[in-house]
Design a protein around this motif. Sequence first.
Motif, mmCIF file in Angstrom:
data_model
loop_
_atom_site.group_PDB
_atom_site.id
_atom_site.type_symbol
_atom_site.label_atom_id
_atom_site.label_comp_id
_atom_site.label_asym_id
_atom_site.label_seq_id
_atom_site.Cartn_x
_atom_site.Cartn_y
_atom_site.Cartn_z
ATOM 1 N N ARG A 209 18.754 -23.837 -56.259
ATOM 2 C CA ARG A 209 17.556 -23.878 -56.789
ATOM 3 C C ARG A 209 17.899 -24.114 -58.134
ATOM 4 O O ARG A 209 16.923 -24.975 -59.068
ATOM 5 C CB ARG A 209 16.736 -22.694 -56.415
ATOM 6 C CG ARG A 209 16.496 -22.403 -55.107
ATOM 7 C CD ARG A 209 16.116 -21.041 -54.725
ATOM 8 N NE ARG A 209 14.817 -20.564 -55.232
ATOM 9 C CZ ARG A 209 13.857 -20.306 -54.639
ATOM 10 N NH1 ARG A 209 13.553 -20.754 -53.276
ATOM 11 N NH2 ARG A 209 12.714 -19.912 -55.020
ATOM 12 N N ARG A 210 18.658 -23.693 -58.903
ATOM 13 C CA ARG A 210 19.075 -23.748 -60.402
ATOM 14 C C ARG A 210 19.401 -24.978 -60.573
ATOM 15 O O ARG A 210 18.776 -25.730 -61.804
ATOM 16 C CB ARG A 210 20.272 -22.700 -60.922
ATOM 17 C CG ARG A 210 19.633 -21.278 -61.023
ATOM 18 C CD ARG A 210 20.643 -20.415 -62.011
ATOM 19 N NE ARG A 210 21.816 -20.391 -61.151
ATOM 20 C CZ ARG A 210 22.481 -19.647 -60.422
ATOM 21 N NH1 ARG A 210 21.605 -18.648 -59.811
ATOM 22 N NH2 ARG A 210 23.506 -19.659 -59.754
ATOM 23 N N ASN A 211 20.237 -25.880 -59.820
ATOM 24 C CA ASN A 211 20.490 -27.132 -59.999
ATOM 25 C C ASN A 211 19.531 -28.167 -59.983
ATOM 26 O O ASN A 211 19.291 -29.196 -60.510
ATOM 27 C CB ASN A 211 21.704 -27.526 -59.048
ATOM 28 C CG ASN A 211 23.134 -26.793 -59.546
ATOM 29 O OD1 ASN A 211 23.416 -26.411 -60.737
ATOM 30 N ND2 ASN A 211 24.045 -26.712 -58.669
ATOM 31 N N ILE A 212 18.640 -28.061 -58.920
ATOM 32 C CA ILE A 212 17.428 -28.706 -58.732
ATOM 33 C C ILE A 212 16.350 -28.558 -60.062
ATOM 34 O O ILE A 212 15.957 -29.660 -60.370
ATOM 35 C CB ILE A 212 16.713 -28.284 -57.567
ATOM 36 C CG1 ILE A 212 17.450 -28.565 -56.476
ATOM 37 C CG2 ILE A 212 15.298 -28.926 -57.534
ATOM 38 C CD1 ILE A 212 16.845 -27.874 -55.091
ATOM 39 N N LYS A 213 16.378 -27.429 -60.597
ATOM 40 C CA LYS A 213 15.354 -27.607 -61.852
ATOM 41 C C LYS A 213 15.917 -27.998 -62.864
ATOM 42 O O LYS A 213 15.292 -28.653 -63.639
ATOM 43 C CB LYS A 213 15.227 -26.040 -62.013
ATOM 44 C CG LYS A 213 14.127 -25.291 -61.108
ATOM 45 C CD LYS A 213 14.133 -23.729 -61.310
ATOM 46 C CE LYS A 213 13.296 -23.119 -60.174
ATOM 47 N NZ LYS A 213 13.225 -21.625 -60.517
ATOM 48 N N ARG A 214 17.380 -28.062 -63.095
ATOM 49 C CA ARG A 214 18.215 -28.791 -64.106
ATOM 50 C C ARG A 214 17.953 -30.173 -63.833
ATOM 51 O O ARG A 214 17.692 -30.868 -65.019
ATOM 52 C CB ARG A 214 19.584 -28.298 -63.898
ATOM 53 C CG ARG A 214 20.369 -28.880 -65.116
ATOM 54 C CD ARG A 214 21.923 -28.299 -65.294
ATOM 55 N NE ARG A 214 22.401 -28.588 -64.177
ATOM 56 C CZ ARG A 214 23.052 -29.372 -63.419
ATOM 57 N NH1 ARG A 214 23.127 -30.608 -64.201
ATOM 58 N NH2 ARG A 214 23.449 -29.517 -62.162
ATOM 59 N N LYS A 215 18.107 -30.798 -62.765
ATOM 60 C CA LYS A 215 18.348 -32.127 -62.612
ATOM 61 C C LYS A 215 16.850 -32.847 -62.500
ATOM 62 O O LYS A 215 16.998 -33.979 -63.150
ATOM 63 C CB LYS A 215 18.912 -32.324 -61.184
ATOM 64 C CG LYS A 215 20.477 -32.103 -61.154
ATOM 65 C CD LYS A 215 20.971 -32.465 -59.593
ATOM 66 C CE LYS A 215 22.401 -32.246 -59.612
ATOM 67 N NZ LYS A 215 22.944 -32.516 -57.995
#
Length: 234
Positions: A209-215
């Motif tokens: 979820r964190r990586n999705i928001k970052r990308k």
Amino acid sequence: MNNKPTNTAAGIGIEERIQLKIAEIDKLSDHLPSVVIIHNLQKGMAVEYMSPRGAAMLGFTLEELRNLGEEYHAKFFNPEDVPDYLEKTKYLLEQNNDDTIISLFQQVRASENHPWKWYLTTVKILMWDDENMPLLTIALAYPIDPLHHVTAKVSRLLEENSFLRMNYNRFSKLSEREREVLKHMALGKTASESADELCISVSTTETHRRNIKRKLDTSSFYELTQYARAFDLI
């Protein structure tokens, strides 16, 4: 099927054949519930003909439209629609026959002081040169009634399509697992619920979820839902 007519006629030059073809269309144009536009492919898609109704809506004479040349498209059409238009036009020319018809939605306005208006446009090749290369296309542009319920649905679909084109590079950075987690996020599922359904740990889900928001460069639930909807995750 390659149903491509031959345009060669003994003793008649290409320019005269163009004018004869335009004269045929002009006789009928005022009776059609659409704007008729004929473009010359070998002059940078310049306007060769537009029905009087269309020219009047733009506030230009046919001669003025012809003189615009390639600037015609940039002057009156929303640039957001260009990628779809170019892709479909390329397909039409590759097929190079009398059977292929493309259709697209376009936003048109007479000037920057006017609002955009939606049109459904159908296009086919109208005429070929002596080497059987596409010379003219004919387009029928049908205005979409802004009060019709279909207009709102079309607008939403087109907005999604525009969002997809503008954000494809960002979305392509997501892994398959991250796309699955994004789907769950858009559906309002918690990290725990996603972990159970995907058979992964909660901590792994939260990392995704964190990586999705970052990308995707957003933490907005609305924007995350836009991604999921535009890319057919939900």
